[in-house]
Every structure is written in structure tokens, then in C-alpha cells.
Enzyme design. Structure first.
Site, PDB file in Angstrom:
ATOM      1  N   GLY A  35       0.826  -1.208   0.000  1.00 32.97           N
ATOM      2  CA  GLY A  35       0.000   0.000   0.000  1.00 32.97           C
ATOM      3  C   GLY A  35       0.852   1.247   0.000  1.00 32.97           C
ATOM      4  N   GLY A  37      -0.638   4.538  -0.309  1.00 34.89           N
ATOM      5  CA  GLY A  37      -1.581   5.649  -0.229  1.00 34.89           C
ATOM      6  C   GLY A  37      -1.217   6.591   0.896  1.00 34.89           C
ATOM      7  N   GLY A  38      -2.222   7.014   1.672  1.00 33.88           N
ATOM      8  CA  GLY A  38      -1.990   7.995   2.726  1.00 33.88           C
ATOM      9  C   GLY A  38      -1.026   7.515   3.784  1.00 33.88           C
ATOM     10  NE  ARG A  70      -6.278  11.194   1.227  1.00 32.36           N
ATOM     11  CZ  ARG A  70      -6.709  11.440   0.010  1.00 32.36           C
ATOM     12  NH1 ARG A  70      -6.748  12.672  -0.453  1.00 32.36           N
ATOM     13  NH2 ARG A  70      -7.100  10.474  -0.778  1.00 32.36           N
ATOM     14  CG  ASP A 144      -8.495   1.079   0.837  1.00 30.83           C
ATOM     15  OD1 ASP A 144      -8.161  -0.004   0.337  1.00 30.83           O
ATOM     16  OD2 ASP A 144      -9.087   1.953   0.189  1.00 30.83           O
ATOM     17  NE  ARG A 149      -6.263  -3.031   6.740  1.00 30.86           N
ATOM     18  CZ  ARG A 149      -6.898  -1.875   6.822  1.00 30.86           C
ATOM     19  NH1 ARG A 149      -8.178  -1.824   6.556  1.00 30.86           N
ATOM     20  NH2 ARG A 149      -6.267  -0.770   7.162  1.00 30.86           N
ATOM     21  CB  CYS A 189      -8.423 -13.301  15.952  1.00 27.56           C
ATOM     22  SG  CYS A 189      -7.141 -14.581  15.948  1.00 27.56           S
ATOM     23  CB  CYS A 201      -9.409   6.291  -4.817  1.00 25.35           C
ATOM     24  SG  CYS A 201      -8.040   7.433  -5.016  1.00 25.35           S
TER      25      CYS A 201
END
Length: 681
Positions: A35, A37-38, A70, A144, A149, A189, A201
Site C-alpha cells: 500500500g 496511499g496515505g 494528503r 484500506d 488485508r 481473529c 478513490c
């Protein structure tokens, strides 16, 4: 050529703080960042300025104008370029290589720093798999979305590589460490709530749900009626010569001048001509431009520009739109021409309304604003092939609040991640790599201070959930109607979508009934896909059957215990969510509430049904978020606030102990101005 020790170099301050042994480990370790991004931009800056020299970055997204406020490694000249490529170049430029000191016997020469970008999807198993992850000392997540993830979580568990997970929502943030050998909680979990947070986006470029288009339409309202046009995420500055000219801003600004005209009344025909220009540029010209640049070459659905004939027909009917017809009802579904007519009519009415009477901010109870938002959202949904279109009533139910990304929160969270990196590398250098629970923390970033004045609250890393099928190989209970579900439905809706398997192999009573992936003989089992579960070979699936599921790309094996269920006993609240749905598509996974996998409904959706739809996964890592809330929640009571405050302070328990499940929900949530603000994915 640089040296490991930097006693007199640009990293001398960090080396003096951390020690030369850890400094050496920092400069020789291999780091994977997912990632850019921000949070990812902040992480790359931190890594570069902390002395890390071997970093690889995976990111699928390209830079959008909306990122520039940002994501500070990007400039306007970078728009359209891969985020990972630009971010790596920027980070590499921050590294100042020192010459080796010949008088320093401890100094060891290093090769050139490497920041390697990979413009691709981390879910691509052909490139990013377990052997690939095993090359690194640790992995940093700056993502995100749940799918990516979940993928990284499983790869790191399978490769036994520590993962530092983080997320932000507005002023709230959190950082935790996931490591299989240390016996701590993994990302999966705890069950994830229904997603109410959406990347900006996605809203601006790749919508896939009605809620995405409605939020976009709210930004269009801000662009047309807001006091400051530049505050809308759709604003594009045509005065900046280095940027490509906007396709629609000239028409938008011309229309704004007409709407806010005070010296004279503008003729309706003139306004309609300009409105037609706005519709054409936003729903046709802009889409064609994005298609020509290859923006949607990897998208599941390719948008189609709005047809000119529909625009012309709608403009002709602008003085008699759906909401002004005698037969109008708020639950009516409008045709494309009707939506164009309503869009145009709302702007004509806006121009005829005094400036003082125009709402400067969108209000879902403002009829003029809701007419514009409903029509604009439906036109955008039509362009992107998103079903179903919304009635005025259902669109009003979806309208909610936008939580902007806060650059400062991203910076704080990225800083906390790098602090965890130092702790992990020190533990690895001291042969304590399996003891991260003793040296790492689960940290929360709060908007308000605790009673002791803290904005950052560290707690111990939680223990694994014994029922987690990912890190504890627990059996998963699944209830459904085995006579109504096919193997194809089970695979697509539950095994892949809800459980996150990518290349599953299914075994029933020891025999394979489906397999996919490299060297898999899928063709031999295609015949099983259309069969109902009860009619599968090997005795079929019935009440109490154990289905074994394997995915070697994630080193994951689980057993699914299936319960046959034909009659669903639900509460009134649950029953209301099943209205208009097929009962044979209902299922319960892992003991959760009944879930209906089918997204479309034959009946107009209620406000709370539409707003709570589960978001499909998007493949960008922009951290701007949009949250939809369907109704005001009750205010937090004084007692609840006191309990939450005590929880954040750690009063009444060991401050290093992990929060309970209830406490963690309180840590992840707050109630502000009557609207729920939750979820730190």
C-alpha cells in the site's frame, strides 16, 4: 557506497538513540510494504529517513487528483502514474549515502539503497505468494480493504513473517502486530462488522455500489451549490498549467455563475443549454477520457458513456420531471431520461431560488438537494453498470456522513508502525523473534484525550481467538439449505467471498469434489458445480457433514461443519432484513446472524437495508473514507462515557493487558453529533 555505522553521518542521531547493533540490522533488513496511499507515503518517508535501504512496495492504484492534498510524496505532474513507482522514487531521493570511513574498523560497506515498486495486486498468487513473503524480515500493511488485508494476513502467517497492521478513520487510528510464532491475535481473529467505510478513490473513480454513486452525487451538489467550489472532491483546478485540463469544470463554473446570478434572471433555455453541457461532460466526455487513458483496463466492469439521445430526450422533459407529475410517488423508479430531466429541473429550480434559500451544505431533508443527488447518482450508476437504480425514497435512506482522511492521523499511525518495526528488529537480532508479545503493543490513536491526558493508548497484544479458523484451524459451523444451494453458490458466495479462499480444493468424505489452481484438474469436477449440495458425489452433503477445504496458496486448511436448515427462526429485526429476498439463499456462517447473500431485491429497499449492504472489495489503497449512516444513534450515556474513559485509561486493570471484546468495540467507536462513527479497518 555507505557504511553500516553512521557515527558521523546523517543517521548518527538515530544510531545514538537505537544503538549500533540495531542500526546495522535496520540497514541490512528487507522490508515489504503493501500500500502506497496515505499511510503508505508516510511509512516510506519514515523508512527512508530511518536508514532502511532494502524496501519493496506493492500497490495497484494510480495517482488521482484527489490524493494530492494528503499523500505528500505525489505532485500534480504525477497524476495517472502508479503510486508505488512515484513513492519509491521520492523515498529513494531522501536517502543520503555516506562514504565509508577508512579509519572506522567497525564500518561495513553497503550496496546502493533499493526501493523496488511492484504495480500489481497483492492477491495475485503468481507473483506475491508465500515464498515471496519469506524473503523479508517483516511486512507493513497500509491497506484500506478487507480482502487485501486478509490476503496479507494469511501470507504472513504461512510464511512465519511478522506483520504490522494499521488503519485510520478520521481522527481515529490503530496499530497492531501479527506474528504466528508469538501467539498473538491475527487480523481475522475478530469478526469484521458490515463495512460502512469506503475509499474516496472508489467514490471518484471506481464505484461498484449504489452508495458509492450517492456519495459522489453529494460531492456534485457541493461542487454546484457549495460556497467554496474547491471543497468538493470533484473539483479540478484548470488554472494549474501543469495539470491536464478538466473536461467538466468550465461548464460547472458557468452553471454556478447562473445559479448565483443576482443582477438579472437567467432564461430557462440558457440554463438548460448549460445543464446539458454539464451532463454531457460529466457522464460522457469524462468517462470517454478515462477509458482512453486505460483507467478501467483491470476493472471488473467497464463504464459506458451516457448516450447522447438520452441526454437530449431528458433535457426536453426538464420542465415536467418525475417529481412534478401528478402521479409521482417517492418510491417510483425513474428511467434514464427521467433522471436526466430531474437533474436538469433541479438545477433550473436552483437558479430560480434566492441565494439565501439554497442550502450551502447538502441536507437529505432538502427536497431540491435530494432531487439532484438521486438523479445524479442514478445516472452515474447507469454509466458504471451498477444495479439497482434508486428511488428518491431509497436514495434518501442511504445519504449519510463523510469522514475525511486526516493527514496528521496517517502520520501518527505510520510513526507508530515504525516504532514497532524497531522493536521487532531488535527482538530478531537478540534471537527473541518468537517473543513479540512481550515487546510490541496494540496502540490506539484517539480524537479526545483520556482523563490522564493521553491521545495514544497502548495495550498488550491480544491472545488469538481459539475459534479463528485462520490461525487456529478451528472448525467453521455453516447452516444452509443443502437442497437449495449448489456447489457453485457455495464456492462463490461463502468459500471465496466470505472465507477468503483463493484457490480452494474441497474434499467430501476423503474424495475431491472440486479443485483449482496450478496443476489442478478442474475440468474433471466442473460437472459438480451445478449440482445441489445434497446431490454431490461421495454421498452428498447432509445435516452434520464435514467438508474439508484446502488452499495451499495460503497454507490454509479448515473443516466446515454443515447443518441443514430449511426454516429460519429470526427476530423481528432480522426478519425485516429478509423482506423481498429468497429464503433458500439464507445462511448462517460461524454462528453469526442469518445472512442473505443476494444483493438485489425485487422490492424497493428500505433505507436501513441499502445503507448496510456489504461493500465489495476495491483494489486501491487510498485511505480517504466515506461512512454511511442510516439513522441517528442514541447518545452515549454518562455511565458509558465513564466506562469508556476508564477503559482507555486502563483503570481497574493492568494497563498492559489486552482490552476485552466489549472494551475493544468501545475503543474503536464513538458517538458524535448523533451519528455512529466506527470501523478502523
Amino acid at each position: 557506497m555507505s557504511s553500516v555505522t553512521n557515527r558521523h553521518g546523517w543517521l548518527s542521531g538515530i544510531e545514538a538513540t537505537l544503538g549500533s547493533d540495531l542500526m546495522q540490522h535496520i540497514q541490512t533488513s528487507r522490508i515489504l510494504l503493501v500500500g502506497a496511499g496515505g499511510i503508505g507515503c508516510e511509512l516510506l518517508k519514515n523508512l527512508a529517513l530511518s536508514g532502511f535501504r532494502d524496501v519493496e512496495v506493492i500497490d495497484l492504484d494510480t495517482i488521482d487528483v484527489s490524493n494530492l492534498n494528503r499523500q505528500f510524496l505525489f505532485r500534480s505532474r504525477h497524476v495517472g502514474m502508479p503510486k508505488c513507482t512515484v513513492a519509491c522514487e521520492a523515498a529513494l531521493s531522501m536517502i543520503c549515502d555516506d562514504k565509508k570511513d577508512d579509519n572506522d574498523d567497525d564500518a561495513v560497506a553497503l550496496g546502493a539503497a533499493k526501493y523496488v515498486p511492484h504495480h500489481g495486486n497483492v492477491c495475485d498468487n503468481s507473483k506475491f505468494n508465500v515464498p515471496y513473503v519469506k524473503q523479508f524480515n517483516l511486512v507493513l500493511n497500509a491497506l484500506d480493504n478487507v480482502e487485501a488485508r486478509r490476503r496479507v494476513n494469511r501470507l504472513c502467517l504461512a510464511a512465519s513473517v511478522p506483520l504490522i497492521e494499521a488503519g485510520t478513520t478520521g481522527y481515529f487510528g490503530q496499530v497492531t502486530v501479527i506474528d504466528k510464532s508469538s501467539g498473538v491475535e491475527c487480523y481475522e481473529c475478530q469478526p469484521k462488522p458490515t463495512q460502512k467505510v469506503y475509499p474516496i478513490c472508489t467514490i471518484r473513480s471506481t464505484p461498484s455500489m449504489p452508495v458509492h454513486t450517492i456519495v459522489w452525487a453529494k460531492e456534485l451538489y457541493k461542487l454546484l451549490f457549495g460556497p467554496k467550489v474547491e471543497e468538493s472532491m470533484l473539483f479540478e483546478d484548470n488554472t494549474v498549467q501543469s495539470e491536464e485540463p478538466s473536461t467538466y469544470m468550465d461548464a460547472v463554473l458557468k452553471l454556478r455563475d447562473m445559479i448565483f446570478q443576482t443582477s438579472s434572471i437567467v432564461d430557462n433555455d440558457v440554463i438548460l443549454t448549460t445543464v446539458q453541457e454539464v451532463i454531457t461532460t460529466m457522464f460522457a466526455t469524462e468517462i470517454k477520457k478515462q477509458l482512453d487513458t486505460g483507467r478501467y483496463k483491470t476493472a471488473k466492469k467497464t463504464p459506458a458513456p451516457l448516450d447522447t439521445s438520452s441526454i437530449v430526450a431528458g433535457i426536453k422533459s426538464a420542465l415536467e420531471p418525475p417529481t412534478k407529475r401528478s402521479s409521482y410517488k417517492a418510491t417510483d423508479m425513474w428511467s434514464i431520461e427521467d433522471n436526466v430531466a430531474e437533474f436538469a429541473s433541479s438545477l433550473v429550480d436552483g437558479a430560480a431560488t434566492s441565494n439565501e434559500a439554497i442550502f450551502p451544505e447538502f441536507d437529505k431533508d432538502d427536497v431540491l438537494g435530494m432531487r439532484l443527488v438521486t438523479a445524479a447518482a442514478n445516472l452515474r450508476s447507469h454509466v458504471f453498470g451498477i444495479d439497482p437504480l434508486q428511488s428518491y425514497y431509497s436514495a434518501k435512506g442511504i445519504a449519510g456522513n463523510i469522514i475525511p482522511a486526516i493527514a496528521t492521523t496517517n502520520a501518527i499511525v505510520a510513526g507508530l508502525q515504525v516504532m514497532q518495526v524497531f522493536s521487532i528488529l531488535r527482538a530478531q537480532s537478540e534471537n527473541k523473534a518468537d517473543q513479540l508479545k512481550d515487546v510490541c503493543k496494540f496502540s490506539y490513536c484517539r480524537r479526545e484525550t483520556t482523563r490522564k491526558g493521553y491521545y495514544l493508548v497502548p495495550t498488550g497484544l491480544p491472545d488469538p481467538n481459539p475459534s479463528c479458523f485462520v490461525c487456529r484451524n478451528a472448525t467453521i459451523p455453516l447452516a444452509l439449505n443443502v437442497h437449495k444451494w449448489t456447489l457453485q453458490s457455495l464456492l462463490s458466495r461463502i468459500i471465496k467471498k466470505d472465507l477468503g479462499f483463493q484457490e480452494p480444493t474441497l474434499l467430501l468424505n476423503g474424495d475431491i469434489i472440486w479443485e483449482e489452481g496450478d496443476d489442478a484438474d478442474s475440468e474433471s469436477y466442473v460437472i459438480n458445480l451445478s449440482k445441489f449440495l445434497s446431490n454431490l458425489p461421495c454421498g452428498g452433503i447432509s445435516d452434520g457433514t464435514i467438508l474439508h477445504v484446502e488452499d495451499f496458496t495460503q497454507n490454509l486448511e479448515v473443516e466446515v461443519c454443515i447443518t441443514h436448515k430449511e426454516v429460519w427462526e429470526t427476530s423481528d429485526e432480522e426478519e425485516s432484513r429478509l423482506v423481498g429476498e429468497e429464503e433458500d439463499e439464507t445462511f448462517i456462517l460461524g454462528g453469526e446472524k442469518p445472512t442473505v447473500s443476494k444483493q438485489e431485491s425485487t422490492a424497493p429497499p428500505k433505507a436501513d437495508e441499502t445503507a448496510s449492504e456489504k461493500s465489495p472489495i476495491v483494489d486501491d489503497d487510498d485511505d480517504d473514507v466515506v461512512e454511511v449512516t442510516d439513522a441517528p444513534t442514541e447518545k452515549t450515556t454518562t455511565v458509558e462515557k465513564r466506562l469508556a474513559s476508564e477503559t482507555m485509561n486502563g483503570d481497574g486493570r493492568n494497563s498492559n493487558s489486552p482490552p476485552t471484546k466489549k472494551q475493544r468495540v468501545e475503543l474503536d467507536a464513538s458517538v458524535e453529533e448523533g451519528n455512529e462513527v466506527i470501523e478502523l479497518d
